[in-house]
Motif scaffolding. Structure first.
Motif, PDB file in Angstrom:
ATOM      1  N   GLU A  22       0.806  -1.213   0.000  1.00 10.89           N
ATOM      2  CA  GLU A  22       0.000   0.000   0.000  1.00 10.89           C
ATOM      3  C   GLU A  22       0.841   1.264   0.000  1.00 10.89           C
ATOM      4  OE1 GLU A  22      -3.562   2.002   2.744  1.00 10.89           O
ATOM      5  OE2 GLU A  22      -2.361   0.344   3.526  1.00 10.89           O
ATOM      6  N   ASP A  23       1.910   1.279   0.766  1.00 15.79           N
ATOM      7  CA  ASP A  23       2.740   2.472   0.924  1.00 15.79           C
ATOM      8  C   ASP A  23       4.051   2.248   0.183  1.00 15.79           C
ATOM      9  OD1 ASP A  23       4.226   4.641   1.678  1.00 15.79           O
ATOM     10  OD2 ASP A  23       3.721   4.524   3.807  1.00 15.79           O
ATOM     11  N   ARG A  24       4.127   2.744  -1.045  1.00 12.09           N
ATOM     12  CA  ARG A  24       5.299   2.446  -1.869  1.00 12.09           C
ATOM     13  C   ARG A  24       6.582   3.044  -1.300  1.00 12.09           C
ATOM     14  NH1 ARG A  24       2.050   5.544  -5.335  1.00 12.09           N
ATOM     15  NH2 ARG A  24       2.564   7.751  -5.375  1.00 12.09           N
ATOM     16  N   LYS A  25       6.494   4.200  -0.623  1.00 10.00           N
ATOM     17  CA  LYS A  25       7.710   4.880  -0.196  1.00 10.00           C
ATOM     18  C   LYS A  25       8.349   4.231   1.025  1.00 10.00           C
ATOM     19  CE  LYS A  25       7.102   9.298  -2.404  1.00 10.00           C
ATOM     20  NZ  LYS A  25       7.247  10.764  -2.320  1.00 10.00           N
ATOM     21  N   SER A  26       7.551   3.706   1.926  1.00  3.30           N
ATOM     22  CA  SER A  26       8.142   3.094   3.127  1.00  3.30           C
ATOM     23  C   SER A  26       8.233   1.577   3.018  1.00  3.30           C
ATOM     24  CB  SER A  26       7.331   3.475   4.369  1.00  3.30           C
ATOM     25  OG  SER A  26       6.051   2.890   4.331  1.00  3.30           O
ATOM     26  N   GLN A  27       7.452   0.969   2.143  1.00  2.00           N
ATOM     27  CA  GLN A  27       7.417  -0.492   2.080  1.00  2.00           C
ATOM     28  C   GLN A  27       7.782  -1.063   0.715  1.00  2.00           C
ATOM     29  OE1 GLN A  27       3.303  -0.961   3.185  1.00  2.00           O
ATOM     30  NE2 GLN A  27       3.766  -1.118   5.361  1.00  2.00           N
ATOM     31  N   GLY A  28       7.635  -0.275  -0.351  1.00  3.01           N
ATOM     32  CA  GLY A  28       7.816  -0.824  -1.689  1.00  3.01           C
ATOM     33  C   GLY A  28       9.113  -0.458  -2.366  1.00  3.01           C
ATOM     34  N   LEU A  29       9.757   0.642  -1.927  1.00  2.00           N
ATOM     35  CA  LEU A  29      10.961   1.127  -2.584  1.00  2.00           C
ATOM     36  C   LEU A  29      12.049   1.423  -1.566  1.00  2.00           C
ATOM     37  CD1 LEU A  29       9.303   3.715  -5.013  1.00  2.00           C
ATOM     38  CD2 LEU A  29      10.223   1.483  -5.666  1.00  2.00           C
TER      39      LEU A  29
ATOM     40  N   PRO B 122       5.225 -13.663 -11.461  1.00  2.00           N
ATOM     41  CA  PRO B 122       4.783 -14.516 -10.356  1.00  2.00           C
ATOM     42  C   PRO B 122       3.595 -15.388 -10.746  1.00  2.00           C
ATOM     43  CG  PRO B 122       3.889 -12.317 -10.121  1.00  2.00           C
ATOM     44  CD  PRO B 122       4.772 -12.270 -11.322  1.00  2.00           C
ATOM     45  N   LYS B 123       3.307 -16.362  -9.905  1.00  2.00           N
ATOM     46  CA  LYS B 123       2.074 -17.130 -10.055  1.00  2.00           C
ATOM     47  C   LYS B 123       0.893 -16.369  -9.468  1.00  2.00           C
ATOM     48  CE  LYS B 123       4.474 -21.582  -9.607  1.00  2.00           C
ATOM     49  NZ  LYS B 123       4.608 -22.824  -8.785  1.00  2.00           N
ATOM     50  N   LEU B 124       1.173 -15.669  -8.344  1.00  2.00           N
ATOM     51  CA  LEU B 124       0.139 -14.921  -7.634  1.00  2.00           C
ATOM     52  C   LEU B 124       0.659 -13.518  -7.354  1.00  2.00           C
ATOM     53  CD1 LEU B 124      -2.516 -14.723  -5.913  1.00  2.00           C
ATOM     54  CD2 LEU B 124      -1.173 -15.608  -3.983  1.00  2.00           C
ATOM     55  N   LEU B 125      -0.133 -12.513  -7.703  1.00  2.00           N
ATOM     56  CA  LEU B 125       0.236 -11.120  -7.473  1.00  2.00           C
ATOM     57  C   LEU B 125      -0.756 -10.493  -6.507  1.00  2.00           C
ATOM     58  CD1 LEU B 125       1.895  -8.571  -8.096  1.00  2.00           C
ATOM     59  CD2 LEU B 125       0.398  -8.190 -10.075  1.00  2.00           C
ATOM     60  N   LEU B 126      -0.249  -9.994  -5.383  1.00  7.78           N
ATOM     61  CA  LEU B 126      -1.066  -9.315  -4.373  1.00  7.78           C
ATOM     62  C   LEU B 126      -0.887  -7.810  -4.560  1.00  7.78           C
ATOM     63  CD1 LEU B 126       0.015 -11.483  -1.285  1.00  7.78           C
ATOM     64  CD2 LEU B 126      -1.901 -11.897  -2.865  1.00  7.78           C
ATOM     65  N   LEU B 127      -1.983  -7.097  -4.736  1.00 12.55           N
ATOM     66  CA  LEU B 127      -1.943  -5.655  -4.974  1.00 12.55           C
ATOM     67  C   LEU B 127      -2.732  -4.943  -3.881  1.00 12.55           C
ATOM     68  CD1 LEU B 127      -2.762  -5.590  -8.817  1.00 12.55           C
ATOM     69  CD2 LEU B 127      -0.501  -5.467  -7.747  1.00 12.55           C
ATOM     70  N   ASP B 128      -2.081  -4.023  -3.179  1.00 13.45           N
ATOM     71  CA  ASP B 128      -2.751  -3.245  -2.137  1.00 13.45           C
ATOM     72  C   ASP B 128      -2.761  -1.781  -2.575  1.00 13.45           C
ATOM     73  OD1 ASP B 128      -3.985  -2.452   0.160  1.00 13.45           O
ATOM     74  OD2 ASP B 128      -2.441  -3.185   1.541  1.00 13.45           O
ATOM     75  N   GLU B 129      -3.926  -1.280  -2.968  1.00 13.23           N
ATOM     76  CA  GLU B 129      -4.091   0.093  -3.458  1.00 13.23           C
ATOM     77  C   GLU B 129      -3.077   0.389  -4.563  1.00 13.23           C
ATOM     78  OE1 GLU B 129      -6.634   1.625  -2.561  1.00 13.23           O
ATOM     79  OE2 GLU B 129      -7.151   1.010  -0.526  1.00 13.23           O
ATOM     80  N   PRO B 130      -3.138  -0.354  -5.684  1.00  6.83           N
ATOM     81  CA  PRO B 130      -2.078  -0.245  -6.705  1.00  6.83           C
ATOM     82  C   PRO B 130      -2.024   1.092  -7.429  1.00  6.83           C
ATOM     83  CG  PRO B 130      -3.884  -1.585  -7.518  1.00  6.83           C
ATOM     84  CD  PRO B 130      -4.150  -1.353  -6.056  1.00  6.83           C
ATOM     85  N   THR B 131      -3.116   1.893  -7.395  1.00  8.42           N
ATOM     86  CA  THR B 131      -3.086   3.181  -8.095  1.00  8.42           C
ATOM     87  C   THR B 131      -3.210   4.357  -7.136  1.00  8.42           C
ATOM     88  OG1 THR B 131      -5.480   3.209  -8.491  1.00  8.42           O
ATOM     89  CG2 THR B 131      -4.105   2.147 -10.161  1.00  8.42           C
ATOM     90  N   ARG B 132      -2.920   4.132  -5.866  1.00  8.73           N
ATOM     91  CA  ARG B 132      -3.013   5.218  -4.891  1.00  8.73           C
ATOM     92  C   ARG B 132      -2.047   6.346  -5.240  1.00  8.73           C
ATOM     93  NH1 ARG B 132      -0.452   5.583   0.908  1.00  8.73           N
ATOM     94  NH2 ARG B 132      -1.532   7.389   1.727  1.00  8.73           N
ATOM     95  N   GLY B 133      -2.575   7.581  -5.363  1.00 10.56           N
ATOM     96  CA  GLY B 133      -1.744   8.737  -5.652  1.00 10.56           C
ATOM     97  C   GLY B 133      -1.181   8.771  -7.052  1.00 10.56           C
ATOM     98  N   VAL B 134      -1.795   8.031  -7.972  1.00  8.12           N
ATOM     99  CA  VAL B 134      -1.319   7.968  -9.355  1.00  8.12           C
ATOM    100  C   VAL B 134      -2.295   8.732 -10.251  1.00  8.12           C
ATOM    101  CG1 VAL B 134      -0.779   6.414 -11.281  1.00  8.12           C
ATOM    102  CG2 VAL B 134      -0.199   5.754  -8.936  1.00  8.12           C
TER     103      VAL B 134
END
Length: 497
Positions: free
Chosen positions: A335-342, A414-426
């Motif tokens: 969900e939070d790309r800056k603290s968890q995704g990048l 992947p076989k399974l992709l989990l997306l949490d708010e994938p377009t938040r702030g986009v």
């Protein structure tokens, strides 16, 4: 109050961010400020709120020029901003964050009036429909959405005459958004001037009176909301047609890939079961705090699984940490790309190849050539707009940062992709590109579980929709026949699955 910004220009080093921009908002008006990520919206509002100073141009309040050199000076003029990026101190309580630097004191001896602060914080949160948030709770213990509500409450506590709202609903669910809109209408009736920055078109056309559009740091037009439409706004923003807002998939889902039975964690989610087919997008809807993100966290090994069974392609999984999930073929866009995704201090290349770095290593040494080739391929495939692969990822716009988050998982699909708010702030153009990526992955047979607080997105991009209420499954709908009323009723607990 009337606010006018005339001829505003701003550069950071050699990069021009704003060039001779004009913008005006009147008291009792909700004025949308729109543009793609990187268009200069946030910078313009940071100048108005004293975070940055313009290189050229002037700001006028009620037609009188003013100089705003700090946020304190902006607040003295009655200007408050709700920042897109959360700005709370995690170790302080909600009420301490609300009144930081403005603590209420008893009339004698200068002692902080904690009881009074608690009452005032509770009243503001109640007005915003967030009365369940305890003012004594540490801010760091709250969900992203709850922290966003505290940011909004913080701005409300200033009794501002001009309120800048930068993506205020990005992490909120429908119920919180509705409460915020009611409160905005009350502020509008009191004569407050509201600048509303958002990528959500439905919100813009529902709550705003006017819209101004920036493109590449320049002002390109102002419209009355009643005299424009979605297509015109998109053309102003991106300078081109983007095609279907929610592109359709032609392929049908295949065999069941993910099976989840009686899933539970240590508190939030209980006895949840569902399945996802290869090539299917399963949308997950629910109110803030219902347990949607917790499901993904358990599946990916971020949180421990207390009970339940998880099978992927028929094989039972025992996932105890994210490394186990990655090894099983599971990817997670958080969900939070800056603290968890990048890793913001790393380059686009380093982030894009981080998950599968072993692919580029021989005898423990990473091949820069192999890594560069992979990064270039992913940049081209996902149309990441960057000067080169060595640019720090923090320098990219929000939409392009989100594409880098996708890129790091797609070196090995992947076989399974989990997306949490994938377009938040986009922005709208970036959203369309992310939707195409999702559809391409589904067409390739990837099973996708997508949590989103945007109901139009959930309904348009999903094959089926799982609704969660207070940690339990409240409904499962075919997206083609479901209505927003059906989903919201289940999310509120009005129906039982």
């Amino acid at each position: 109050m009337k606010v006018s910004m005339r001829g505003i220009s701003k550069a950071f080093g050699p990069v021009k961010v704003l060039e001779a921009v004009d913008f005006t908002v009147q008291g009792g008006e909700v004025h949308a400020l729109m543009g793609e990520n990187g268009a200069g919206k946030s910078t313009l509002m940071k100048i108005l709120s004293g975070v940055h100073q313009a290189d050229a141009g002037e700001v006028l309040l009620n037609d009188r020029p003013v100089t705003i050199r700090s946020t304190t000076e902006a607040e003295a003029h009655g200007i408050a901003i709700i920042h897109q990026e959360l700005n709370l101190i995690p170790q302080l309580s909600v009420m301490e964050n609300l009144f930081l630097g403005r603590e209420r004191e008893h009339s004698r001896f200068g002692v902080i009036n904690r009881a009074g602060m608690r009452r005032e914080a509770s009243q503001i949160l109640q007005q915003l429909g967030a009365g369940r948030i305890n003012p004594e709770t540490e801010a760091g213990q709250l969900s992203i959405g709850q922290q966003q509500m505290v940011e909004i409450a913080k701005a409300m506590s200033l009794n501002a005459k001009v309120l800048i709202m930068d993506e205020p609903t990005a992490a909120l669910t429908e119920r919180e958004i509705e409460a915020l809109f009611v409160f905005m209408e009350q502020l509008k009736q009191r004569g407050v001037a509201i600048v509303y920055v958002s990528h959500r078109m439905e919100e813009i056309f529902r709550v705003c009176d006017k819209i101004s559009v920036l493109r590449d740091g320049c002002f390109v037009g102002e419209r009355q909301i009643a005299a424009t439409d979605f297509d015109e706004v998109v053309r102003l923003m991106v300078g081109r047609e983007i095609g279907d807002r929610f592109p359709k998939r032609a392929c049908a889902p295949g065999a069941v890939r993910l099976e989840v039975e009686r899933l539970a964690d240590d508190g939030r989610i209980r006895d949840i079961g569902f399945d996802v087919r290869a090539g299917e997008v399963l949308g997950v809807a629910g109110l803030m705090g219902a347990g949607r993100s917790e499901i993904l966290n358990v599946l990916f090994g971020v949180k421990p699984r207390r009970q339940g069974r998880v099978r992927l392609d028929g094989a039972e999984l025992d996932i105890r940490r994210p490394g186990d999930a990655i090894a099983a073929g599971i990817a997670y866009v958080t969900e939070d790309r800056k603290s968890q995704g990048l890793v913001l201090g790393m380059s686009v290349r380093e982030n894009a190849t981080l998950v599968h770095l072993r692919r580029h290593a021989r005898l423990g040494v990473v091949s820069r050539r192999s890594e560069n080739e992979e990064a270039r391929r992913l940049i081209e495939q996902l149309r990441i707009r960057t000067r080169d692969a060595e640019l720090d990822v923090k320098s990219l716009s929000g939409g392009n940062q989100q594409k880098v988050v996708f890129a790091k998982w797609l070196a090995e699909p992947p076989k399974l992709l989990l997306l949490d708010e994938p377009t938040r702030g986009v922005d709208v153009g970036g959203k369309a590109e992310i939707y195409h990526i999702i559809n391409q992955l589904a067409a390739a047979g990837v099973a996708i579980v997508m949590v989103s607080s945007e109901l139009p997105e959930v309904m348009a991009m999903s094959d089926r929709i799982l609704v969660i209420h207070e940690g339990r499954r409240a409904g499962l709908f075919e997206a083609a026949s479901a209505t927003q009323e059906d989903i919201m009723a289940a999310a509120a607990g009005a129906t039982a699955d």
